[in-house]
Design a protein around this motif. Structure first.
Motif, PDB file in Angstrom:
ATOM      1  N   PHE A 169       0.822  -1.209   0.000  1.00 44.50           N
ATOM      2  CA  PHE A 169       0.000   0.000   0.000  1.00 44.50           C
ATOM      3  C   PHE A 169       0.856   1.258   0.000  1.00 44.50           C
ATOM      4  O   PHE A 169       0.549   2.240  -0.669  1.00 44.50           O
ATOM      5  CB  PHE A 169      -0.946   0.030   1.198  1.00 44.50           C
ATOM      6  CG  PHE A 169      -2.184  -0.795   1.005  1.00 44.50           C
ATOM      7  CD1 PHE A 169      -2.845  -0.824  -0.204  1.00 44.50           C
ATOM      8  CD2 PHE A 169      -2.691  -1.539   2.043  1.00 44.50           C
ATOM      9  CE1 PHE A 169      -3.981  -1.580  -0.388  1.00 44.50           C
ATOM     10  CE2 PHE A 169      -3.831  -2.301   1.880  1.00 44.50           C
ATOM     11  CZ  PHE A 169      -4.485  -2.331   0.660  1.00 44.50           C
ATOM     12  N   GLY A 170       1.951   1.260   0.755  1.00 40.89           N
ATOM     13  CA  GLY A 170       2.856   2.402   0.756  1.00 40.89           C
ATOM     14  C   GLY A 170       3.461   2.645  -0.612  1.00 40.89           C
ATOM     15  O   GLY A 170       3.564   3.782  -1.067  1.00 40.89           O
ATOM     16  N   TRP A 171       3.848   1.578  -1.292  1.00 36.13           N
ATOM     17  CA  TRP A 171       4.418   1.712  -2.634  1.00 36.13           C
ATOM     18  C   TRP A 171       3.372   2.249  -3.600  1.00 36.13           C
ATOM     19  O   TRP A 171       3.663   3.125  -4.418  1.00 36.13           O
ATOM     20  CB  TRP A 171       4.943   0.355  -3.082  1.00 36.13           C
ATOM     21  CG  TRP A 171       5.534   0.378  -4.455  1.00 36.13           C
ATOM     22  CD1 TRP A 171       6.763   0.867  -4.799  1.00 36.13           C
ATOM     23  CD2 TRP A 171       4.925  -0.084  -5.656  1.00 36.13           C
ATOM     24  NE1 TRP A 171       6.960   0.722  -6.155  1.00 36.13           N
ATOM     25  CE2 TRP A 171       5.840   0.135  -6.708  1.00 36.13           C
ATOM     26  CE3 TRP A 171       3.712  -0.673  -5.943  1.00 36.13           C
ATOM     27  CZ2 TRP A 171       5.558  -0.201  -8.012  1.00 36.13           C
ATOM     28  CZ3 TRP A 171       3.440  -1.015  -7.253  1.00 36.13           C
ATOM     29  CH2 TRP A 171       4.352  -0.779  -8.265  1.00 36.13           C
ATOM     30  N   ILE A 172       2.135   1.735  -3.519  1.00 36.48           N
ATOM     31  CA  ILE A 172       1.067   2.201  -4.402  1.00 36.48           C
ATOM     32  C   ILE A 172       0.767   3.675  -4.150  1.00 36.48           C
ATOM     33  O   ILE A 172       0.623   4.463  -5.091  1.00 36.48           O
ATOM     34  CB  ILE A 172      -0.202   1.335  -4.217  1.00 36.48           C
ATOM     35  CG1 ILE A 172       0.039  -0.071  -4.774  1.00 36.48           C
ATOM     36  CG2 ILE A 172      -1.413   1.973  -4.891  1.00 36.48           C
ATOM     37  CD1 ILE A 172      -1.049  -1.059  -4.444  1.00 36.48           C
ATOM     38  N   MET A 173       0.680   4.077  -2.890  1.00 37.22           N
ATOM     39  CA  MET A 173       0.384   5.477  -2.570  1.00 37.22           C
ATOM     40  C   MET A 173       1.535   6.384  -2.987  1.00 37.22           C
ATOM     41  O   MET A 173       1.313   7.524  -3.401  1.00 37.22           O
ATOM     42  CB  MET A 173       0.086   5.639  -1.081  1.00 37.22           C
ATOM     43  CG  MET A 173      -1.209   4.979  -0.655  1.00 37.22           C
ATOM     44  SD  MET A 173      -2.637   5.511  -1.611  1.00 37.22           S
ATOM     45  CE  MET A 173      -2.741   7.205  -1.147  1.00 37.22           C
ATOM     46  N   GLN A 174       2.751   5.904  -2.880  1.00 37.79           N
ATOM     47  CA  GLN A 174       3.900   6.709  -3.304  1.00 37.79           C
ATOM     48  C   GLN A 174       3.852   6.938  -4.812  1.00 37.79           C
ATOM     49  O   GLN A 174       4.120   8.041  -5.286  1.00 37.79           O
ATOM     50  CB  GLN A 174       5.189   6.003  -2.907  1.00 37.79           C
ATOM     51  CG  GLN A 174       6.430   6.806  -3.171  1.00 37.79           C
ATOM     52  CD  GLN A 174       7.678   6.068  -2.712  1.00 37.79           C
ATOM     53  OE1 GLN A 174       7.654   4.863  -2.479  1.00 37.79           O
ATOM     54  NE2 GLN A 174       8.770   6.781  -2.601  1.00 37.79           N
ATOM     55  N   LYS A 175       3.476   5.924  -5.562  1.00 34.26           N
ATOM     56  CA  LYS A 175       3.361   6.074  -7.012  1.00 34.26           C
ATOM     57  C   LYS A 175       2.181   6.974  -7.374  1.00 34.26           C
ATOM     58  O   LYS A 175       2.252   7.753  -8.316  1.00 34.26           O
ATOM     59  CB  LYS A 175       3.178   4.705  -7.692  1.00 34.26           C
ATOM     60  CG  LYS A 175       4.377   3.812  -7.591  1.00 34.26           C
ATOM     61  CD  LYS A 175       5.510   4.353  -8.426  1.00 34.26           C
ATOM     62  CE  LYS A 175       6.682   3.392  -8.371  1.00 34.26           C
ATOM     63  NZ  LYS A 175       7.811   3.864  -9.113  1.00 34.26           N
ATOM     64  N   ALA A 176       1.084   6.875  -6.626  1.00 35.67           N
ATOM     65  CA  ALA A 176      -0.111   7.657  -6.938  1.00 35.67           C
ATOM     66  C   ALA A 176       0.063   9.132  -6.606  1.00 35.67           C
ATOM     67  O   ALA A 176      -0.510   9.995  -7.275  1.00 35.67           O
ATOM     68  CB  ALA A 176      -1.317   7.094  -6.195  1.00 35.67           C
ATOM     69  N   THR A 177       0.841   9.444  -5.588  1.00 31.13           N
ATOM     70  CA  THR A 177       0.989  10.837  -5.168  1.00 31.13           C
ATOM     71  C   THR A 177       2.277  11.476  -5.669  1.00 31.13           C
ATOM     72  O   THR A 177       2.563  12.615  -5.317  1.00 31.13           O
ATOM     73  CB  THR A 177       0.953  10.942  -3.636  1.00 31.13           C
ATOM     74  OG1 THR A 177       2.005  10.142  -3.074  1.00 31.13           O
ATOM     75  CG2 THR A 177      -0.390  10.474  -3.094  1.00 31.13           C
ATOM     76  N   PRO A 191       4.752  13.543  -7.950  1.00 31.79           N
ATOM     77  CA  PRO A 191       4.484  14.645  -8.875  1.00 31.79           C
ATOM     78  C   PRO A 191       4.630  14.183 -10.319  1.00 31.79           C
ATOM     79  O   PRO A 191       5.507  13.393 -10.650  1.00 31.79           O
ATOM     80  CB  PRO A 191       5.530  15.693  -8.500  1.00 31.79           C
ATOM     81  CG  PRO A 191       6.576  14.968  -7.747  1.00 31.79           C
ATOM     82  CD  PRO A 191       5.920  13.769  -7.132  1.00 31.79           C
ATOM     83  N   LYS A 192       3.746  14.673 -11.136  1.00 32.96           N
ATOM     84  CA  LYS A 192       3.753  14.297 -12.552  1.00 32.96           C
ATOM     85  C   LYS A 192       4.899  15.004 -13.270  1.00 32.96           C
ATOM     86  O   LYS A 192       5.273  16.121 -12.930  1.00 32.96           O
ATOM     87  CB  LYS A 192       2.429  14.683 -13.213  1.00 32.96           C
ATOM     88  CG  LYS A 192       1.207  14.143 -12.508  1.00 32.96           C
ATOM     89  CD  LYS A 192       1.153  12.646 -12.591  1.00 32.96           C
ATOM     90  CE  LYS A 192      -0.114  12.166 -11.911  1.00 32.96           C
ATOM     91  NZ  LYS A 192      -0.086  10.821 -11.508  1.00 32.96           N
ATOM     92  N   ALA A 193       5.436  14.354 -14.263  1.00 38.31           N
ATOM     93  CA  ALA A 193       6.501  14.954 -15.064  1.00 38.31           C
ATOM     94  C   ALA A 193       5.904  16.090 -15.892  1.00 38.31           C
ATOM     95  O   ALA A 193       4.800  15.969 -16.429  1.00 38.31           O
ATOM     96  CB  ALA A 193       7.127  13.913 -15.976  1.00 38.31           C
ATOM     97  N   PRO A 194       6.598  17.219 -15.982  1.00 42.17           N
ATOM     98  CA  PRO A 194       6.048  18.328 -16.758  1.00 42.17           C
ATOM     99  C   PRO A 194       5.975  17.964 -18.242  1.00 42.17           C
ATOM    100  O   PRO A 194       6.826  17.251 -18.765  1.00 42.17           O
ATOM    101  CB  PRO A 194       7.031  19.466 -16.510  1.00 42.17           C
ATOM    102  CG  PRO A 194       8.301  18.801 -16.092  1.00 42.17           C
ATOM    103  CD  PRO A 194       7.892  17.531 -15.412  1.00 42.17           C
ATOM    104  N   LYS A 195       4.930  18.467 -18.879  1.00 37.79           N
ATOM    105  CA  LYS A 195       4.773  18.206 -20.311  1.00 37.79           C
ATOM    106  C   LYS A 195       5.794  19.031 -21.091  1.00 37.79           C
ATOM    107  O   LYS A 195       6.166  20.127 -20.697  1.00 37.79           O
ATOM    108  CB  LYS A 195       3.364  18.585 -20.747  1.00 37.79           C
ATOM    109  CG  LYS A 195       2.300  17.729 -20.112  1.00 37.79           C
ATOM    110  CD  LYS A 195       0.936  18.137 -20.608  1.00 37.79           C
ATOM    111  CE  LYS A 195      -0.136  17.292 -19.970  1.00 37.79           C
ATOM    112  NZ  LYS A 195      -1.470  17.679 -20.393  1.00 37.79           N
ATOM    113  N   ALA A 196       6.220  18.476 -22.187  1.00 30.68           N
ATOM    114  CA  ALA A 196       7.190  19.177 -23.024  1.00 30.68           C
ATOM    115  C   ALA A 196       6.504  20.374 -23.679  1.00 30.68           C
ATOM    116  O   ALA A 196       5.419  20.250 -24.251  1.00 30.68           O
ATOM    117  CB  ALA A 196       7.744  18.238 -24.083  1.00 30.68           C
TER     118      ALA A 196
END
Length: 124
Positions: free
Chosen positions: A35-43, A45-50
């Motif tokens: 669950f910690g790994w899943i939440m870390q992936k879900a939260t 920050p998204k990579a900025p769009k080019a």
């Protein structure tokens, strides 16, 4: 009469119970880490769009364009703004928190309030 006889069956039952508890504990630790790994992936920050490249006018080169640095936020700007606003309000009005109502206790004569009946000095 022996209440607790240590036989082979008691050791088997004790070992099985202890083993089940350990297996469940390891499963619980694995589930919590998952669950910690899943939440870390879900939260994350998204990579900025080019961004699309800026089109240059026909006669100018990239080196000829002026470079304007982006303003960088200074650490503590919010804290300084809050302190400045509090000082401004304190010196403007004399106070910045104006109470809207005063809560005062109301004394009622009840059986629990013994002093109102004069029973506090009975002579004990």
């Amino acid at each position: 009469m022996v209440l607790l006889a240590v036989t082979a069956d008691t050791w088997i039952v004790t070992g099985l119970g202890f083993g089940i508890v350990l297996v469940l504990l390891f499963c619980l630790v694995f589930i919590l880490q998952l669950f910690g790994w899943i939440m870390q992936k879900a939260t994350a920050p998204k990579a900025p769009k080019a961004e699309k490249p800026v089109e240059q006018p026909a006669g100018q080169k990239k080196e000829d364009l002026p470079v304007v640095p982006a303003p960088q936020p200074v650490a503590g700007d919010d804290d300084m703004a809050a302190v400045a606003m509090a000082l401004f309000l304190a010196h403007k009005d004399g106070k910045h928190d104006i109470p809207t109502a005063m809560i005062q206790p109301q004394v009622r004569d009840t059986a629990w309030n013994v002093k109102s009946y004069g029973l506090n000095n009975v002579g004990f």
